[in-house]
Design an enzyme around this catalytic site. Structure first.
Site, PDB file in Angstrom:
ATOM      1  N   LYS A 224      45.715  63.407  33.046  1.00 48.03           N
ATOM      2  CA  LYS A 224      44.322  63.680  32.659  1.00 48.03           C
ATOM      3  C   LYS A 224      44.187  63.613  31.134  1.00 48.03           C
ATOM      4  CE  LYS A 224      44.219  64.889  37.075  1.00 48.03           C
ATOM      5  NZ  LYS A 224      43.901  64.013  38.173  1.00 48.03           N
TER       6      LYS A 224
HETATM    7  C1  LIG Z   1      44.281  64.940  39.575  1.00 45.65           C
HETATM    8  C2  LIG Z   1      43.245  65.323  40.526  1.00 45.65           C
HETATM    9  C3  LIG Z   1      43.352  66.489  41.309  1.00 45.65           C
HETATM   10  C4  LIG Z   1      44.599  67.320  41.338  1.00 45.65           C
HETATM   11  O1  LIG Z   1      44.900  67.921  40.102  1.00 45.65           O
HETATM   12  P1  LIG Z   1      46.320  68.653  39.933  1.00 45.65           P
HETATM   13  O2  LIG Z   1      46.152  69.406  38.641  1.00 45.65           O
HETATM   14  O3  LIG Z   1      47.352  67.587  39.834  1.00 45.65           O
HETATM   15  O4  LIG Z   1      46.509  69.538  41.083  1.00 45.65           O
HETATM   16  C5  LIG Z   1      42.293  66.838  42.123  1.00 45.65           C
HETATM   17  N1  LIG Z   1      41.179  66.071  42.188  1.00 45.65           N
HETATM   18  C6  LIG Z   1      41.051  64.952  41.469  1.00 45.65           C
HETATM   19  C7  LIG Z   1      39.782  64.153  41.575  1.00 45.65           C
HETATM   20  C8  LIG Z   1      42.084  64.522  40.630  1.00 45.65           C
HETATM   21  O5  LIG Z   1      41.943  63.390  39.936  1.00 45.65           O
END
Ligand SMILES: *Cc1c(COP(=O)(O)O)cnc(C)c1O
Length: 375
Positions: free
Chosen positions: A180
């Protein structure tokens, strides 16, 4: 090799983690509290609770919203699979809605058509950083008396109608996974405007414990905890929060730099006839967590051929956003579900490199290779 993504971390984050480790307080404590406070200042959210990742954030949001076994929750299938999984953790049923082909965000009309007497909530996803139409979904949810949850895993630093994501609704979940825009290694945050939700979430993230570790540690009177309901261990550590505080300070700059790359891609690639590029409409501001290209039917190469040709030229790419209903974990139960727009978008799109700092030369290489292959 030009990678698809890279976290932006410096000596400052390393130093903050180092200092926190040596402070003697390593799990959820003063740094987590400071991170939450700064997160609220940044996003304009009323309250925030840090957790171990966005998947656990979504799980707690689903519980806080009162979703129970057998309830239906509408969400896009075209998303990371955690969006659907969090509904299943609560024993509820994901009902998959289509997306809008130009933004990949959940289609409000299709979502409305799926509402039944058992529907309790809608989860919208701000796909790869592009905000969904929050107002439209707030209206829809109040019309049918449904809860709204925002999966803003990719959307820290994005804005909708002039306000940062995190400001708008009662339950907004963020991720700090390295993929992210900012990262704490693993990490998540729930922003909420509802104090009751905040209390419940803070309870559930630490085993349902009535007294938190820090309170007990600092108390001059002996204190015994009770466990008020069956909770979870979804805590963030203090050294992760210390990294997050530094990352947050850089977030606006990171978003600005990512947007420069994205806007160059748009400027240079818009002439290519066989692709569709992201559309950022008036009032929408994306952090470009990822940059997606959709290949139209008249493309001279298939999606997989394009990815292979890029790889052969030293450029990493990824398939576009997945669909949950076609993954092995879901496909038997959902074999009758057909989502032609989502399936088509997922099968014919790729993500191309965006990270900070990305050299101008590398941006140019990506652009010229795409032009060469697709023109
Ligand atoms: C990355 C992501 C998640 C999960 O996030 P984590 O922190 O890895 O648990 C959930 N929803 C979306 C849309 C994502 O892109």
């Amino acid at each position: 090799m030009i990678p698809i993504a890279k976290p932006y971390l410096t000596e400052e984050e390393a130093q903050s983690a180092y200092d926190t480790i040596l402070s003697g307080w390593v799990t959820q404590g003063p740094k987590v509290e400071e991170f939450e406070k700064k997160f609220c200042e940044y996003t304009g959210a009323k309250y925030a609770a840090a957790v171990s990742n966005c998947t656990t954030a979504l799980h707690l949001a689903v519980i806080a919203a009162g979703i129970k076994s057998g309830d239906e929750v509408i969400c896009p299938s075209m998303s990371y699979i955690a969006t659907a999984n969090c509904i299943r953790y609560a024993g509820a049923i994901p009902v998959f809605a289509e997306v809008n082909p130009s933004t990949y965000n959940i289609d409000v009309k299709h979502a409305e058509s799926l509402i039944t007497g058992r529907t309790k909530a809608i989860i919208i996803v701000h796909q790869i950083g592009m905000p969904a139409d929050i107002d439209a979904f707030q209206k829809l949810c109040s019309k049918y008396n449904l809860k709204l949850i925002e999966d803003a895993a990719c959307a820290i630093g994005s804005s909708y109608k002039g306000k940062k994501i995190g400001f708008h609704s009662e339950l907004v979940c963020f991720s700090f996974h390295p993929r992210k825009v900012i990262t704490t290694g693993e990490g998540g945050m729930i922003a909420t405007s509802n104090e009751e939700y905040l209390k419940r979430i803070k309870l559930l993230r630490q085993h349902g414990m009535s007294v938190n570790d820090r309170l007990r540690h600092e108390s001059s009177k002996i204190l015994f905890e009770d466990h008020l309901e069956i909770g979870y261990n979804y805590r963030m550590t203090d050294f992760q929060a210390a990294i997050g505080i530094r990352q947050l300070e850089k977030l606006d700059w990171i978003v600005e730099e990512r947007r420069k790359i994205a806007l160059r891609y748009i400027e240079e690639l818009k002439e290519i006839e066989c692709i569709r590029l992201p559309v950022e409409e008036e009032g929408y501001f994306s952090n470009y967590q990822s940059f997606s290209i959709y290949l139209k039917e008249n493309s001279p190469v298939s999606r997989n051929e394009l990815m292979q040709k890029l790889l052969d030229s030293g450029i990493a790419s990824k398939r576009g956003i997945m669909t949950a209903h076609r993954e092995t974990a879901y496909k038997n139960e959902y074999s009758s579900v057909k989502l032609p727009v989502s399936e088509n978008a997922a099968d014919n799109s790729i993500l191309i490199p965006v990270y900070i700092p990305m050299k101008d030369d590398d941006v140019n290489t990506v652009i010229s290779k795409l032009k060469e292959i697709l023109n």
